[in-house]
Scaffold this active site. Structure first.
Site, PDB file in Angstrom:
ATOM      1  N   ARG A   1       0.836  -1.203   0.000  1.00  0.00           N
ATOM      2  CA  ARG A   1       0.000   0.000   0.000  1.00  0.00           C
ATOM      3  C   ARG A   1       0.866   1.245   0.000  1.00  0.00           C
ATOM      4  O   ARG A   1       1.892   1.306   0.671  1.00  0.00           O
ATOM      5  CB  ARG A   1      -0.906   0.003   1.236  1.00  0.00           C
TER       6      ARG A   1
ATOM      7  N   ASP B   1       0.873   5.632   0.408  1.00  0.00           N
ATOM      8  CA  ASP B   1       0.147   6.714   1.061  1.00  0.00           C
ATOM      9  C   ASP B   1      -0.330   7.758   0.056  1.00  0.00           C
ATOM     10  O   ASP B   1       0.057   7.751  -1.113  1.00  0.00           O
ATOM     11  CB  ASP B   1       1.054   7.408   2.090  1.00  0.00           C
TER      12      ASP B   1
ATOM     13  N   TYR C   1      12.098   1.138  -3.450  1.00  0.00           N
ATOM     14  CA  TYR C   1      11.581   2.498  -3.608  1.00  0.00           C
ATOM     15  C   TYR C   1      12.722   3.439  -4.013  1.00  0.00           C
ATOM     16  O   TYR C   1      13.889   3.205  -3.671  1.00  0.00           O
ATOM     17  CB  TYR C   1      11.005   3.027  -2.295  1.00  0.00           C
TER      18      TYR C   1
ATOM     19  N   ARG D   1       9.960   7.388   3.918  1.00  0.00           N
ATOM     20  CA  ARG D   1       9.878   8.845   4.074  1.00  0.00           C
ATOM     21  C   ARG D   1      10.570   9.307   5.358  1.00  0.00           C
ATOM     22  O   ARG D   1      11.173  10.393   5.390  1.00  0.00           O
ATOM     23  CB  ARG D   1       8.421   9.292   4.052  1.00  0.00           C
TER      24      ARG D   1
END
Length: 301
Positions: free
Chosen positions: A66, A68, A126, A213
């Site tokens: 998932r 954000d 990522y 993040r």
């Protein structure tokens, strides 16, 4: 997007069981992957409607990871179960016809064996992209993060290496994270510069909520000189989120690869996003084979 070409063939039958799809999306106008309350856009809701239209029956979508609100994906995987059969071209073109412009499906195929988009994955990768210039971006606003303070990239890269390996990543975990354990195996992380752009490239078996993040925010604090290059190792050892600084903005983050065992036959990614590819040698855009694969959780839909 793909390591090898994936022609949209019409001489195959896909469906009558579990179907796997590969797609990308621009996260700027979505409130994340997961279904939201009525009237709030999510990737899952838009994609579910499109898949159901082509399948001609309701479907439940399960994704590899998932994302954000505001986070992008250049290579995302999902599966659904369907009693319908279509060709590869029919699935892909049919879904894209029914989708908004900020989501695009690139491939569909029959799942092999016990494939599960989430639980069969052995790694996720990522890239976090920072525009490092005194003047904010205009054209790429919402596609990259931005900091006007000069970043010392070699120092950031050196500090980041403290995160490699298996650790308790509680210091980089969102307060609302629902994972049963904060332990993750971080395979590799690099910080590189191309002109005014800085890219944090990170791969792990899985990630905690806001983990990338939070790592990016901490590394930027090191890069600006606010914190020393030993600070990352120190806060990792403390296992305390309050010590790790700010969470970096979502719009610089891209899911660029999800890896599965070869037996599942899922095409491999040439890591993106597309505008970043030329900044790296081809080898740097190739999938990175994980050195350790964690035992799987029980698969469920």
């Amino acid at each position: 997007m793909f390591l090898s070409p994936q022609p949209l063939t019409t001489n195959n039958a896909i469906g009558n069981g579990r179907v796997v799809i590969i797609f990308e999306y621009d996260g700027r106008k979505f409130h994340g992957w997961q279904h939201q309350k009525s009237g709030v856009r999510s990737v899952q809701a838009e994609l579910t409607k499109a898949v159901a239209k082509v399948a001609d029956h309701p479907v439940d979508l399960v994704c590899a990871g998932r994302t954000d609100a505001g986070v992008h994906a250049s290579f995302q995987i999902a599966h659904f179960d369907s009693s319908s059969t279509r060709t590869l071209r029919s699935w892909v073109m049919g879904m894209n016809t029914a989708l908004p412009d900020d989501i695009s499906v690139h491939w569909a195929g029959n799942a092999v064996g016990d494939f599960h988009a989430r639980f069969s994955a052995v790694y996720r990768r990522y890239r976090y992209i920072i525009y490092n210039n005194p003047v904010r971006p205009g054209i790429q606003r919402g596609q990259v993060s931005w900091t006007f303070r000069p970043l010392d990239v070699p120092v950031m890269h050196k500090a980041a290496q403290a995160l490699v390996g298996e650790h308790d990543f509680s210091s980089f975990r969102a307060a609302g994270c629902q994972s049963r354990t904060p332990v993750r195996f971080l395979e590799r992380i690099s910080v590189t510069r191309c002109g005014d752009f800085v890219v944090i490239d990170v791969q792990a078996n899985a990630f905690l909520h806001h983990m990338v993040r939070n790592i990016a925010g901490a590394l930027m604090a090191v890069g600006t000189g606010k914190e020393s290059d030993s600070w990352i190792a120190d806060i990792l050892a403390e296992k305390d989120r309050k010590l790790a600084g700010v969470t970096a903005p979502p719009h610089g983050l891209y899911l660029v690869d999800v890896g599965y065992p070869e037996r599942y036959g899922v095409p491999q990614a040439l890591c993106g996003p597309e505008f970043v590819n030329p900044w790296f040698d081809r080898e740097d855009n190739l999938p990175v084979e994980p050195s350790y694969i964690h035992p799987k959780q029980p698969a469920s839909t």
